[in-house]
Design a protein around this motif. Structure first.
Motif, mmCIF file in Angstrom:
data_model
loop_
_atom_site.group_PDB
_atom_site.id
_atom_site.type_symbol
_atom_site.label_atom_id
_atom_site.label_comp_id
_atom_site.label_asym_id
_atom_site.label_seq_id
_atom_site.Cartn_x
_atom_site.Cartn_y
_atom_site.Cartn_z
ATOM 1 N N LYS A 139 0.845 -1.207 0.000
ATOM 2 C CA LYS A 139 0.000 0.000 0.000
ATOM 3 C C LYS A 139 0.873 1.248 0.000
ATOM 4 O O LYS A 139 0.577 2.224 -0.686
ATOM 5 N N LEU A 140 1.958 1.207 0.774
ATOM 6 C CA LEU A 140 2.851 2.360 0.870
ATOM 7 C C LEU A 140 3.503 2.659 -0.477
ATOM 8 O O LEU A 140 3.526 3.809 -0.919
ATOM 9 N N VAL A 141 4.030 1.630 -1.171
ATOM 10 C CA VAL A 141 4.687 1.902 -2.455
ATOM 11 C C VAL A 141 3.670 2.269 -3.534
ATOM 12 O O VAL A 141 4.010 3.009 -4.459
ATOM 13 N N ALA A 142 2.423 1.800 -3.396
ATOM 14 C CA ALA A 142 1.392 2.220 -4.352
ATOM 15 C C ALA A 142 1.089 3.712 -4.174
ATOM 16 O O ALA A 142 0.899 4.443 -5.148
ATOM 17 N N LYS A 143 1.083 4.157 -2.921
ATOM 18 C CA LYS A 143 0.795 5.558 -2.597
ATOM 19 C C LYS A 143 2.013 6.446 -2.848
ATOM 20 O O LYS A 143 1.882 7.590 -3.280
ATOM 21 N N SER A 144 3.197 5.922 -2.545
ATOM 22 C CA SER A 144 4.444 6.699 -2.635
ATOM 23 C C SER A 144 5.500 5.882 -3.384
ATOM 24 O O SER A 144 6.412 5.330 -2.775
ATOM 25 N N PRO A 145 5.355 5.783 -4.707
ATOM 26 C CA PRO A 145 6.239 4.892 -5.479
ATOM 27 C C PRO A 145 7.715 5.291 -5.500
ATOM 28 O O PRO A 145 8.543 4.505 -5.942
ATOM 29 N N LEU A 146 8.061 6.461 -4.993
ATOM 30 C CA LEU A 146 9.463 6.880 -4.985
ATOM 31 C C LEU A 146 10.120 6.707 -3.618
ATOM 32 O O LEU A 146 11.260 7.121 -3.424
ATOM 33 N N TYR A 147 9.427 6.086 -2.677
ATOM 34 C CA TYR A 147 9.951 5.915 -1.318
ATOM 35 C C TYR A 147 10.763 4.617 -1.252
ATOM 36 O O TYR A 147 10.252 3.534 -0.952
ATOM 37 N N ALA A 148 12.051 4.722 -1.560
ATOM 38 C CA ALA A 148 12.932 3.560 -1.695
ATOM 39 C C ALA A 148 13.000 2.646 -0.465
ATOM 40 O O ALA A 148 13.020 1.421 -0.625
ATOM 41 N N PRO A 149 13.043 3.166 0.773
ATOM 42 C CA PRO A 149 13.170 2.255 1.920
ATOM 43 C C PRO A 149 12.069 1.199 2.002
ATOM 44 O O PRO A 149 12.311 0.079 2.454
ATOM 45 N N ALA A 150 10.870 1.529 1.545
ATOM 46 C CA ALA A 150 9.780 0.550 1.601
ATOM 47 C C ALA A 150 10.063 -0.634 0.684
ATOM 48 O O ALA A 150 9.742 -1.779 1.021
ATOM 49 N N TYR A 151 10.681 -0.382 -0.478
ATOM 50 C CA TYR A 151 11.025 -1.478 -1.381
ATOM 51 C C TYR A 151 12.096 -2.387 -0.770
ATOM 52 O O TYR A 151 12.066 -3.591 -0.971
ATOM 53 N N VAL A 152 13.027 -1.779 -0.024
ATOM 54 C CA VAL A 152 14.059 -2.581 0.632
ATOM 55 C C VAL A 152 13.403 -3.540 1.623
ATOM 56 O O VAL A 152 13.664 -4.745 1.608
ATOM 57 N N THR A 153 12.540 -3.009 2.476
ATOM 58 C CA THR A 153 11.886 -3.847 3.492
ATOM 59 C C THR A 153 11.026 -4.916 2.832
ATOM 60 O O THR A 153 11.029 -6.076 3.261
ATOM 61 N N LEU A 154 10.310 -4.556 1.785
ATOM 62 C CA LEU A 154 9.486 -5.535 1.069
ATOM 63 C C LEU A 154 10.372 -6.610 0.441
ATOM 64 O O LEU A 154 10.065 -7.807 0.513
ATOM 65 N N GLY A 155 11.503 -6.198 -0.120
ATOM 66 C CA GLY A 155 12.440 -7.166 -0.693
ATOM 67 C C GLY A 155 12.985 -8.122 0.358
ATOM 68 O O GLY A 155 13.110 -9.326 0.111
ATOM 69 N N ILE A 156 13.298 -7.593 1.540
ATOM 70 C CA ILE A 156 13.804 -8.438 2.629
ATOM 71 C C ILE A 156 12.731 -9.431 3.065
ATOM 72 O O ILE A 156 13.024 -10.621 3.280
ATOM 73 N N LEU A 157 11.489 -8.983 3.168
ATOM 74 C CA LEU A 157 10.395 -9.898 3.526
ATOM 75 C C LEU A 157 10.255 -11.001 2.483
ATOM 76 O O LEU A 157 10.081 -12.169 2.832
ATOM 77 N N CYS A 158 10.332 -10.634 1.208
ATOM 78 C CA CYS A 158 10.237 -11.637 0.138
ATOM 79 C C CYS A 158 11.418 -12.602 0.206
ATOM 80 O O CYS A 158 11.250 -13.810 0.025
ATOM 81 N N GLU A 159 12.622 -12.075 0.481
ATOM 82 C CA GLU A 159 13.811 -12.927 0.612
ATOM 83 C C GLU A 159 13.599 -13.950 1.719
ATOM 84 O O GLU A 159 13.902 -15.132 1.553
ATOM 85 N N ARG A 160 13.064 -13.504 2.851
ATOM 86 C CA ARG A 160 12.835 -14.417 3.984
ATOM 87 C C ARG A 160 11.838 -15.510 3.637
ATOM 88 O O ARG A 160 11.892 -16.595 4.199
ATOM 89 N N GLN A 161 10.915 -15.215 2.726
ATOM 90 C CA GLN A 161 9.909 -16.194 2.300
ATOM 91 C C GLN A 161 10.394 -17.022 1.120
ATOM 92 O O GLN A 161 9.633 -17.790 0.551
ATOM 93 N N ALA A 162 11.657 -16.834 0.717
ATOM 94 C CA ALA A 162 12.258 -17.506 -0.444
ATOM 95 C C ALA A 162 11.485 -17.208 -1.736
ATOM 96 O O ALA A 162 11.432 -18.020 -2.639
ATOM 97 N N GLU A 163 10.889 -16.010 -1.790
ATOM 98 C CA GLU A 163 10.233 -15.542 -3.015
ATOM 99 C C GLU A 163 11.283 -14.733 -3.780
ATOM 100 O O GLU A 163 11.259 -13.507 -3.811
ATOM 101 N N ASP A 164 12.240 -15.478 -4.371
ATOM 102 C CA ASP A 164 13.431 -14.837 -4.918
ATOM 103 C C ASP A 164 13.139 -13.831 -6.032
ATOM 104 O O ASP A 164 13.712 -12.735 -6.036
ATOM 105 N N ALA A 165 12.304 -14.180 -6.977
ATOM 106 C CA ALA A 165 12.041 -13.267 -8.094
ATOM 107 C C ALA A 165 11.441 -11.956 -7.591
ATOM 108 O O ALA A 165 11.845 -10.868 -8.019
#
Length: 174
Positions: free
Chosen positions: A72-98
């Motif tokens: 929701k945050l990146v949909a509202k604020s697509p230029l807010y880079a830290p949110a993508y980092v955290t989302l990427g880390i969550l995906c990494e932890r779930q082994a959702e590599d792509a």
């Protein structure tokens, strides 16, 4: 005349983080910190507040709820880079590599100087047995490490981040 606001915690009327939030994080009272941040979000729904709320949810083991908040945050604020980092880390932890790679690359597209984004990208590439890309990501992390400011949920000090990257690069070059 408008009714006087009900007396509230001193932090409720001012902007900025609630009083005691740093202490709650430092003592790892994450549930207390989440409650304080939820109250803060109600008065200041800004990107850093929404991001902190998602990070607290993740730290409390509520990964799916955290990921939903981050999307929701990146949909509202697509230029807010830290949110993508955290989302990427969550995906990494779930082994959702792509998905992890996509989120971390988006963060780095917006801000190429994010050491944790490079580090976690290296982790994903290492898991995918892509030694060249993993080593590159870890070298980028090392370049940026002098500017790394550890936060309560990073899991790293500057020295530990450097040590892990150096070990991973050595392992990958064997």
């Amino acid at each position: 005349a408008p009714a006087a606001p009900a007396p509230a915690a001193p932090s409720a009327s001012r902007s900025g983080p609630p009083q005691g939030l740093d202490r709650l994080l430092a003592t790892e009272d994450l549930a207390g910190a989440l409650k304080a941040v939820e109250e803060w979000r109600a008065r200041e729904p800004k990107e850093p507040v929404l991001h902190l709320e998602a990070r607290l949810l993740a730290a409390l083991g509520q990964g799916p709820k955290a990921a939903e908040a981050l999307r929701k945050l990146v949909a509202k604020s697509p230029l807010y880079a830290p949110a993508y980092v955290t989302l990427g880390i969550l995906c990494e932890r779930q082994a959702e590599d792509a998905e992890a790679v996509a989120q971390l690359q988006q963060a780095l597209y917006l801000d190429p100087k994010l050491p944790l984004a490079w580090f976690h990208l290296g982790n994903v590439y290492q898991r995918q047995k892509d030694a060249r890309r993993a080593a590159h990501a870890y070298r980028q992390t090392l370049k940026l490490a002098p500017h790394f400011a550890p936060e309560w949920d990073s899991g790293f000090t500057k020295a530990l981040l450097v040590k892990v990257c150096e070990q991973n690069i050595a392992r990958l070059s064997r």
